[in-house]
Scaffold this motif. Structure first.
Motif, PDB file in Angstrom:
ATOM      1  N   THR B  55      -1.155  -7.183  12.234  1.00 25.87           N
ATOM      2  CA  THR B  55      -0.483  -7.423  10.962  1.00 25.87           C
ATOM      3  C   THR B  55      -1.385  -7.022   9.791  1.00 25.87           C
ATOM      4  O   THR B  55      -0.935  -6.412   8.820  1.00 25.87           O
ATOM      5  N   LEU B  56      -2.655  -7.352   9.928  1.00 22.65           N
ATOM      6  CA  LEU B  56      -3.612  -7.013   8.880  1.00 22.65           C
ATOM      7  C   LEU B  56      -3.724  -5.494   8.714  1.00 22.65           C
ATOM      8  O   LEU B  56      -3.741  -4.977   7.590  1.00 22.65           O
ATOM      9  N   LEU B  57      -3.789  -4.788   9.832  1.00 23.75           N
ATOM     10  CA  LEU B  57      -3.865  -3.323   9.759  1.00 23.75           C
ATOM     11  C   LEU B  57      -2.579  -2.751   9.175  1.00 23.75           C
ATOM     12  O   LEU B  57      -2.615  -1.818   8.369  1.00 23.75           O
ATOM     13  N   ASN B  58      -1.443  -3.312   9.594  1.00 23.34           N
ATOM     14  CA  ASN B  58      -0.166  -2.833   9.060  1.00 23.34           C
ATOM     15  C   ASN B  58      -0.111  -2.976   7.546  1.00 23.34           C
ATOM     16  O   ASN B  58       0.410  -2.111   6.844  1.00 23.34           O
ATOM     17  N   ALA B  59      -0.644  -4.091   7.048  1.00 23.58           N
ATOM     18  CA  ALA B  59      -0.652  -4.302   5.595  1.00 23.58           C
ATOM     19  C   ALA B  59      -1.577  -3.292   4.925  1.00 23.58           C
ATOM     20  O   ALA B  59      -1.248  -2.738   3.874  1.00 23.58           O
ATOM     21  N   THR B  60      -2.708  -3.016   5.544  1.00 25.50           N
ATOM     22  CA  THR B  60      -3.637  -2.041   4.977  1.00 25.50           C
ATOM     23  C   THR B  60      -3.037  -0.640   5.003  1.00 25.50           C
ATOM     24  O   THR B  60      -3.310   0.187   4.137  1.00 25.50           O
ATOM     25  N   ALA B  61      -2.200  -0.383   6.009  1.00 24.07           N
ATOM     26  CA  ALA B  61      -1.548   0.925   6.115  1.00 24.07           C
ATOM     27  C   ALA B  61      -0.353   1.042   5.170  1.00 24.07           C
ATOM     28  O   ALA B  61       0.170   2.128   4.965  1.00 24.07           O
ATOM     29  N   GLY B  62       0.085  -0.094   4.630  1.00 25.01           N
ATOM     30  CA  GLY B  62       1.244  -0.068   3.746  1.00 25.01           C
ATOM     31  C   GLY B  62       2.553  -0.124   4.502  1.00 25.01           C
ATOM     32  O   GLY B  62       3.609   0.154   3.937  1.00 25.01           O
ATOM     33  N   LEU B  63       2.502  -0.476   5.781  1.00 23.56           N
ATOM     34  CA  LEU B  63       3.731  -0.559   6.573  1.00 23.56           C
ATOM     35  C   LEU B  63       4.392  -1.930   6.425  1.00 23.56           C
ATOM     36  O   LEU B  63       5.574  -2.084   6.694  1.00 23.56           O
ATOM     37  N   VAL B  64       3.593  -2.912   6.017  1.00 17.54           N
ATOM     38  CA  VAL B  64       4.115  -4.265   5.817  1.00 17.54           C
ATOM     39  C   VAL B  64       3.721  -4.713   4.408  1.00 17.54           C
ATOM     40  O   VAL B  64       2.597  -4.482   3.978  1.00 17.54           O
ATOM     41  N   ARG B  65       4.682  -5.321   3.715  1.00 15.09           N
ATOM     42  CA  ARG B  65       4.389  -5.808   2.357  1.00 15.09           C
ATOM     43  C   ARG B  65       3.855  -7.228   2.441  1.00 15.09           C
ATOM     44  O   ARG B  65       4.457  -8.069   3.098  1.00 15.09           O
ATOM     45  N   PRO B  66       2.766  -7.516   1.754  1.00 11.67           N
ATOM     46  CA  PRO B  66       2.286  -8.897   1.721  1.00 11.67           C
ATOM     47  C   PRO B  66       3.202  -9.768   0.852  1.00 11.67           C
ATOM     48  O   PRO B  66       3.839  -9.262  -0.069  1.00 11.67           O
ATOM     49  N   VAL B  67       3.271 -11.054   1.179  1.00  8.96           N
ATOM     50  CA  VAL B  67       4.058 -11.951   0.326  1.00  8.96           C
ATOM     51  C   VAL B  67       3.199 -12.494  -0.804  1.00  8.96           C
ATOM     52  O   VAL B  67       3.711 -12.996  -1.800  1.00  8.96           O
ATOM     53  N   ALA B  68       1.896 -12.415  -0.646  1.00  7.91           N
ATOM     54  CA  ALA B  68       0.993 -12.814  -1.731  1.00  7.91           C
ATOM     55  C   ALA B  68      -0.302 -12.034  -1.578  1.00  7.91           C
ATOM     56  O   ALA B  68      -0.620 -11.551  -0.493  1.00  7.91           O
ATOM     57  N   GLY B  69      -1.035 -11.911  -2.667  1.00 10.69           N
ATOM     58  CA  GLY B  69      -2.320 -11.235  -2.623  1.00 10.69           C
ATOM     59  C   GLY B  69      -2.208  -9.743  -2.871  1.00 10.69           C
ATOM     60  O   GLY B  69      -1.124  -9.222  -3.146  1.00 10.69           O
ATOM     61  N   ARG B  70      -3.357  -9.059  -2.753  1.00  7.44           N
ATOM     62  CA  ARG B  70      -3.393  -7.646  -3.098  1.00  7.44           C
ATOM     63  C   ARG B  70      -4.068  -6.825  -2.013  1.00  7.44           C
ATOM     64  O   ARG B  70      -4.940  -7.292  -1.308  1.00  7.44           O
ATOM     65  N   VAL B  71      -3.609  -5.578  -1.892  1.00  9.73           N
ATOM     66  CA  VAL B  71      -4.300  -4.599  -1.053  1.00  9.73           C
ATOM     67  C   VAL B  71      -4.771  -3.498  -1.984  1.00  9.73           C
ATOM     68  O   VAL B  71      -3.959  -2.885  -2.679  1.00  9.73           O
ATOM     69  N   GLU B  72      -6.081  -3.284  -2.045  1.00 10.52           N
ATOM     70  CA  GLU B  72      -6.594  -2.207  -2.885  1.00 10.52           C
ATOM     71  C   GLU B  72      -7.297  -1.177  -2.025  1.00 10.52           C
ATOM     72  O   GLU B  72      -8.073  -1.520  -1.139  1.00 10.52           O
ATOM     73  N   ILE B  73      -6.996   0.083  -2.291  1.00 14.32           N
ATOM     74  CA  ILE B  73      -7.618   1.181  -1.556  1.00 14.32           C
ATOM     75  C   ILE B  73      -8.447   1.980  -2.552  1.00 14.32           C
ATOM     76  O   ILE B  73      -7.906   2.536  -3.517  1.00 14.32           O
ATOM     77  N   PHE B  74      -9.741   2.032  -2.339  1.00 15.17           N
ATOM     78  CA  PHE B  74     -10.661   2.682  -3.268  1.00 15.17           C
ATOM     79  C   PHE B  74     -10.393   2.232  -4.703  1.00 15.17           C
ATOM     80  O   PHE B  74     -10.350   3.042  -5.628  1.00 15.17           O
ATOM     81  N   GLY B  75     -10.195   0.929  -4.854  1.00 14.70           N
ATOM     82  CA  GLY B  75     -10.049   0.354  -6.182  1.00 14.70           C
ATOM     83  C   GLY B  75      -8.664   0.430  -6.778  1.00 14.70           C
ATOM     84  O   GLY B  75      -8.424  -0.089  -7.870  1.00 14.70           O
ATOM     85  N   ARG B  76      -7.721   1.068  -6.052  1.00  7.58           N
ATOM     86  CA  ARG B  76      -6.381   1.163  -6.612  1.00  7.58           C
ATOM     87  C   ARG B  76      -5.399   0.358  -5.776  1.00  7.58           C
ATOM     88  O   ARG B  76      -5.423   0.432  -4.545  1.00  7.58           O
ATOM     89  N   GLU B  77      -4.551  -0.378  -6.470  1.00  9.46           N
ATOM     90  CA  GLU B  77      -3.588  -1.206  -5.741  1.00  9.46           C
ATOM     91  C   GLU B  77      -2.648  -0.320  -4.933  1.00  9.46           C
ATOM     92  O   GLU B  77      -2.141   0.689  -5.420  1.00  9.46           O
ATOM     93  N   LEU B  78      -2.428  -0.733  -3.677  1.00 11.22           N
ATOM     94  CA  LEU B  78      -1.599   0.074  -2.776  1.00 11.22           C
ATOM     95  C   LEU B  78      -0.124  -0.177  -3.045  1.00 11.22           C
ATOM     96  O   LEU B  78       0.333  -1.310  -3.111  1.00 11.22           O
ATOM     97  N   SER B  79       0.604   0.929  -3.236  1.00 15.54           N
ATOM     98  CA  SER B  79       2.066   0.791  -3.282  1.00 15.54           C
ATOM     99  C   SER B  79       2.630   1.874  -2.375  1.00 15.54           C
ATOM    100  O   SER B  79       2.232   3.026  -2.456  1.00 15.54           O
TER     101      SER B  79
END
Ligand SMILES: Nc1ncnc2c1ncn2[C@@H]1O[C@H](COP(=O)(O)OP(=O)(O)OP(=O)(O)O)[C@@H](O)[C@H]1O
Ligand SMILES: [Mg+2]
Lengths: 263, 271
Positions: B55-79
């Motif tokens: 699940t954690l990897l899926n969120a980092t890959a952008g395949l799953v949306r978190p319900v709270a918190g942030r995923v940042e890739i090289f300082g930029r928020e992932l969308s």
């Protein structure tokens, strides 16, 4: 060894049936052979009729007409089925709205459409193609729909992670998945294309195998009917064999029955 | 030091992920996850089964949306999808209708590489993972380990900046695991990428990684341990296990992980 044994048994069953047929229709076991032959003909007569048929060029024309109708029905039906299968699988709303209508249309026995198609498209090949189309379309449609809907989510996610856009996904993921399903129903759909053609001819036409059989039936020519059925059966087997060859060519990637090399 | 630190390759902040359940209600898989992976860092994630590693990897890959918190890739928020990452899935993800070569080569198509050039590169990559003789095989004609190697080549050929790997050596036997582990370290040493490597094998995690992160049993799994592995590189997977420092850290992590594994097992038993 096993293969030859099987072949011998298969041929044996056929021969036994022919012999039984021959004995029952030529000896007086069941009554007057003349009378019985009127209803059941005899294998020798049927074979002789088939040989006689093939000594003329006429039969080839009928075969060609039926083949043409089958091919056209299959091609149009498969094309339509693929297009709509794809469209509906990718557009939830469309699928939901049309769902009851598609189910209703598919539940309809196609034979009742034959006279209407004859009215609309005439007694030529197109009314038979239309009948075959209605049969092939739904088989291919449902299979492609399912194939696209049931693409493995992991394969899809992986393809997307590789950076594929919608068009590339279509080409590398959805399309091959849909084709797999279509080919898994290839035998059925080609069979139905042929059914559509023959039934259409039977119900009203001036050419084709269905017409030949209908002609014989209308004058109680049982030998002619059986000869027509025999030709039709061989025709079906040949077409089915060709489909198998095509299938094996196109689905090389599919895990087949274990193909280990025997020592 | 006064120079600003480079932005982490992956930075998860207060991350929570929940799934809606069929019968209504929802299951919070992970919660309050804070994890930063520096560029070039190899982080292994261990935890009991079902705790939320994938699940954690899926969120980092952008395949799953978190319900709270942030995923940042090289300082930029992932969308949307994380296109800077390559993902080696836990399950089979190769296209079954493509040969090994086609599967690897197709990964270059989105980058606009010409087909002939892509095939040549794919051949090179398959040779690098030891599959030169298997280029024309379809996935169903490959063993579990061979499939994983094709998937590895498929991921690496795109040259992603972040590697997400989910139990890539899961179905392999011990010897092949070691071979693959050494191969991975070799490839990684050539141009260090940020790596998030999920495994259930603690020894493998320590042998490969710079850092081992331990997750607690779910639901609402958290990160409960973060251990730096100070073993020298380059490492050999088999030999590094014999070092005293390896045993020391293994003992330390295992004492923590064992409790969570038992917890997860007890939960599974209960229902
Ligand atoms: N789509 C989903 N719907 C509901 N629950 C889900 C869904 N996906 C995952 N879960 C649950 O979330 C939890 C975390 O799953 P995840 O796959 O991340 O575990 P994992 O740590 O990768 O396990 P493993 O080591 O066995 O691969 C599990 O308890 C799982 O049952
Ligand atoms: Mg997992």
């Amino acid at each position: 060894m096993n293969r030859t044994k099987l072949l011998v048994l298969q041929v044996g069953v056929g021969l036994a049936a022919l012999v039984l047929w021959h004995v029952l229709t030529t000896s007086p076991i069941l009554g007057n052979p003349k009378q019985i032959q009127f209803f059941f003909s005899t294998p020798v007569d049927v074979l002789a009729r088939v040989v006689k048929e093939f000594s003329t060029t006429e039969i080839w024309r009928h075969l060609w007409i039926t083949l043409l109708e089958t091919i056209l029905a299959f091609l149009t039906g498969a094309t339509g089925g693929i297009l709509f299968g794809f469209l509906f699988a990718r557009r939830e709303l469309l699928a939901a709205v049309f769902d009851p209508y598609i189910k209703a249309a598919n539940a309809l026995p196609r034979v009742v459409l034959a006279p209407i198609f004859a009215l609309w498209f005439g007694l030529g090949i197109w009314s038979k193609v239309a009948l075959g189309f209605t049969l092939v379309f739904f088989i291919v449609f449902f299979n492609v729909y399912q194939g696209v809907r049931e693409v493995s989510p992991v394969v899809l996610a992986n393809a997307r992670m590789l950076g594929m856009n919608e068009r590339q996904l279509l080409r590398h993921v959805y399309w091959p998945a849909a084709l797999t399903w279509m080919f898994s129903s290839l035998h059925t759909s080609v069979g139905f294309a042929l059914v559509g053609a023959v039934v259409g001819e039977y119900l009203g036409s001036s050419a084709g195998l269905g017409y030949k059989i209908q002609q014989a039936e209308s004058v109680f020519d049982v030998t002619g009917v059986f000869a027509g059925m025999l030709i039709l059966a061989v025709f079906v087997i040949v077409i089915d064999a060709i489909v198998t060859v095509i299938e094996n060519r196109l689905l090389v990637w599919r895990p087949g029955p274990a193909t280990s090399v025997q020592a | 030091m006064t120079t600003p630190l480079p932005a982490p390759a992956v930075c998860l902040t207060e991350l929570a992920i929940a799934f809606a359940l069929k019968g209504g209600g929802r299951y919070t898989a992970v919660e309050g996850i804070d994890l930063a992976v520096a560029p070039g860092e190899f982080v292994a994630i261990v935890g009991p089964t079902g705790c939320g590693k994938s699940t954690l990897l899926n969120a980092t890959a952008g395949l799953v949306r978190p319900v709270a918190g942030r995923v940042e890739i090289f300082g930029r928020e992932l969308s949307g999808l994380n296109i800077r990452a390559g993902y080696l899935f836990q399950q089979d993800a190769l296209m079954p209708w493509k040969t090994a070569l086609e599967n690897v080569a197709v990964a270059l198509e989105p980058k606009g590489v010409a087909a002939a050039k892509a095939r040549a590169q794919a051949e090179q990559w398959l040779r690098r993972v030891g599959l030169a003789a298997f280029t024309e095989r379809y996935p169903h004609m490959l063993s579990g380990g061979q499939k994983k190697r094709v998937a590895l080549a498929q991921m690496l050929i795109r040259d992603p900046e972040i590697l997400l790997m989910d139990e890539p050596f899961g179905p392999l036997d011990a010897q092949t695991r070691q071979l693959m582990g050494n191969l991975l370290l070799e490839l990684w040493a050539a141009d260090r990428k940020a790596v998030m490597f999920v495994t259930h094998d603690l020894e493998e995690a320590i042998a490969l990684a710079d850092r081992v992160v331990v997750m607690s049993a779910g639901p609402a799994a958290r990160i409960i341990g973060d251990f730096r592995v100070e073993l020298p590189r380059p490492r050999d997977i088999a030999e590094v296990r014999l070092e005293p420092a390896f045993h020391h850290i293994h003992k330390e992590i295992w004492s923590q992980l064992r409790v969570e594994v038992q917890k997860a097992y007890a939960q599974g038993e209960a229902g």
